[in-house]
Design a protein around this motif. Sequence first.
Motif, PDB file in Angstrom:
ATOM      1  N   SER A  38       0.847  -1.191   0.000  1.00 22.54           N
ATOM      2  CA  SER A  38       0.000   0.000   0.000  1.00 22.54           C
ATOM      3  C   SER A  38       0.880   1.236   0.000  1.00 22.54           C
ATOM      4  O   SER A  38       1.626   1.481   0.947  1.00 22.54           O
ATOM      5  CB  SER A  38      -0.928   0.008   1.214  1.00 22.54           C
ATOM      6  N   GLY A  77       1.649   4.995   0.361  1.00 22.13           N
ATOM      7  CA  GLY A  77       1.058   6.114   1.076  1.00 22.13           C
ATOM      8  C   GLY A  77       2.054   7.215   1.376  1.00 22.13           C
ATOM      9  O   GLY A  77       3.174   6.954   1.816  1.00 22.13           O
ATOM     10  N   PRO A  88       1.506  10.421   3.694  1.00 22.23           N
ATOM     11  CA  PRO A  88       0.503  11.075   4.541  1.00 22.23           C
ATOM     12  C   PRO A  88       0.302  12.566   4.247  1.00 22.23           C
ATOM     13  O   PRO A  88      -0.827  13.047   4.213  1.00 22.23           O
ATOM     14  CB  PRO A  88       1.042  10.849   5.958  1.00 22.23           C
ATOM     15  N   LYS A 135      -3.191   7.334  -0.506  1.00 25.97           N
ATOM     16  CA  LYS A 135      -2.914   5.967  -0.073  1.00 25.97           C
ATOM     17  C   LYS A 135      -3.624   5.037  -1.049  1.00 25.97           C
ATOM     18  O   LYS A 135      -4.826   5.171  -1.280  1.00 25.97           O
ATOM     19  CB  LYS A 135      -3.399   5.725   1.347  1.00 25.97           C
ATOM     20  N   GLN A 136      -2.874   4.134  -1.641  1.00 26.43           N
ATOM     21  CA  GLN A 136      -3.438   3.247  -2.658  1.00 26.43           C
ATOM     22  C   GLN A 136      -2.779   1.876  -2.559  1.00 26.43           C
ATOM     23  O   GLN A 136      -1.560   1.767  -2.538  1.00 26.43           O
ATOM     24  CB  GLN A 136      -3.241   3.832  -4.059  1.00 26.43           C
ATOM     25  N   ASP A 137      -3.613   0.834  -2.525  1.00 28.45           N
ATOM     26  CA  ASP A 137      -3.074  -0.530  -2.516  1.00 28.45           C
ATOM     27  C   ASP A 137      -2.441  -0.866  -3.859  1.00 28.45           C
ATOM     28  O   ASP A 137      -2.958  -0.474  -4.913  1.00 28.45           O
ATOM     29  CB  ASP A 137      -4.184  -1.539  -2.222  1.00 28.45           C
ATOM     30  N   CYS A 173       4.636   1.983   3.483  1.00 27.33           N
ATOM     31  CA  CYS A 173       3.799   0.859   3.079  1.00 27.33           C
ATOM     32  C   CYS A 173       2.763   0.654   4.179  1.00 27.33           C
ATOM     33  O   CYS A 173       3.108   0.341   5.312  1.00 27.33           O
ATOM     34  CB  CYS A 173       4.613  -0.410   2.875  1.00 27.33           C
ATOM     35  N   ALA A 174       1.498   0.846   3.836  1.00 28.84           N
ATOM     36  CA  ALA A 174       0.416   0.783   4.821  1.00 28.84           C
ATOM     37  C   ALA A 174      -0.285  -0.567   4.826  1.00 28.84           C
ATOM     38  O   ALA A 174      -1.396  -0.681   5.330  1.00 28.84           O
ATOM     39  CB  ALA A 174      -0.592   1.894   4.544  1.00 28.84           C
ATOM     40  N   GLN A 175       0.340  -1.579   4.254  1.00 29.84           N
ATOM     41  CA  GLN A 175      -0.248  -2.925   4.217  1.00 29.84           C
ATOM     42  C   GLN A 175       0.804  -3.928   4.658  1.00 29.84           C
ATOM     43  O   GLN A 175       1.898  -3.969   4.090  1.00 29.84           O
ATOM     44  CB  GLN A 175      -0.731  -3.256   2.801  1.00 29.84           C
TER      45      GLN A 175
END
Length: 269
Positions: free
Chosen positions: A183, A185, A187, A192-194, A232-234
């Motif tokens: 993900s 991102g 901020p 934010k996009q997978d 990376c938000a995943q």
Amino acid sequence: MIEYFGNLSQYLGLPINSASHGLMIDNMIGWVHWLMLLLFVGWGIYLIIAVFKFSEKANPKADYHGVQSHYSKYAEYGVIIFEAFLLIGLSIPLYSQIKTALPNDNVYHIRVISQQFAWNIHYPGEDGTFGNTDINLVDEESNPIGLVRDGNGADDIVTINQMHLPVNKQVMIHLSSKDVIHSFGIPEMRIKQDAIPGMTIPFFFTPTMTSAEFLDEIKGSAREGKGYEIACAQLCGNSHYRMRGFVTVESEDEFNAWLEEEAEYIEDD
């Protein structure tokens, strides 16, 4: 009124806004918190009333008629109207800003190929066209995206964990993944996009603050000295925690000078 009540977001500790669409996102976050506050207070009041009104002491015998008023129905209608406003009035227009609205002609395209645990940034060369890639050419040290260095790919630039962007210019990211779901991102850019294996997902935004301006803005804060970062938000593996990149936003002249400098390395090779 939308911005007035949306300004609640400035008290929520959000990162500095550095993108043209960021104000819309902040306003929506503010309105969502108002809704959550109303629901929290409303349900709290209802719980207190229910505890006393429907206690065994107040109702020693069962009431088979139940509640006759329609207050609960009106409250449900109010919540539905509020949520419809969030969706139709704020979310859908915002979505079109970064996903569906056609960008103008003056847009810069960048490919981002994620992998465990790095961000590969691919810039088109002077010809403005991305070169082809071939999985058989992938080499994690010298050619992580398998770029074909013939034709349109001869002048392309590839960096790892280092993204440069021109300020006040629309940028379209073409996001993909080499392995698992990641993900992308940033901020401060409110994006934010997978990244999904087998798919290339486009989204676009316009940076409005250079890295130098941002560093000056955050002086005295907990983030002092730290510039824009790609997170990376995943959860993507055992080293997910260190999968981050760095973003440099600069004037268009500085950005073009950086591209020319990177192109010299290609020629030297």
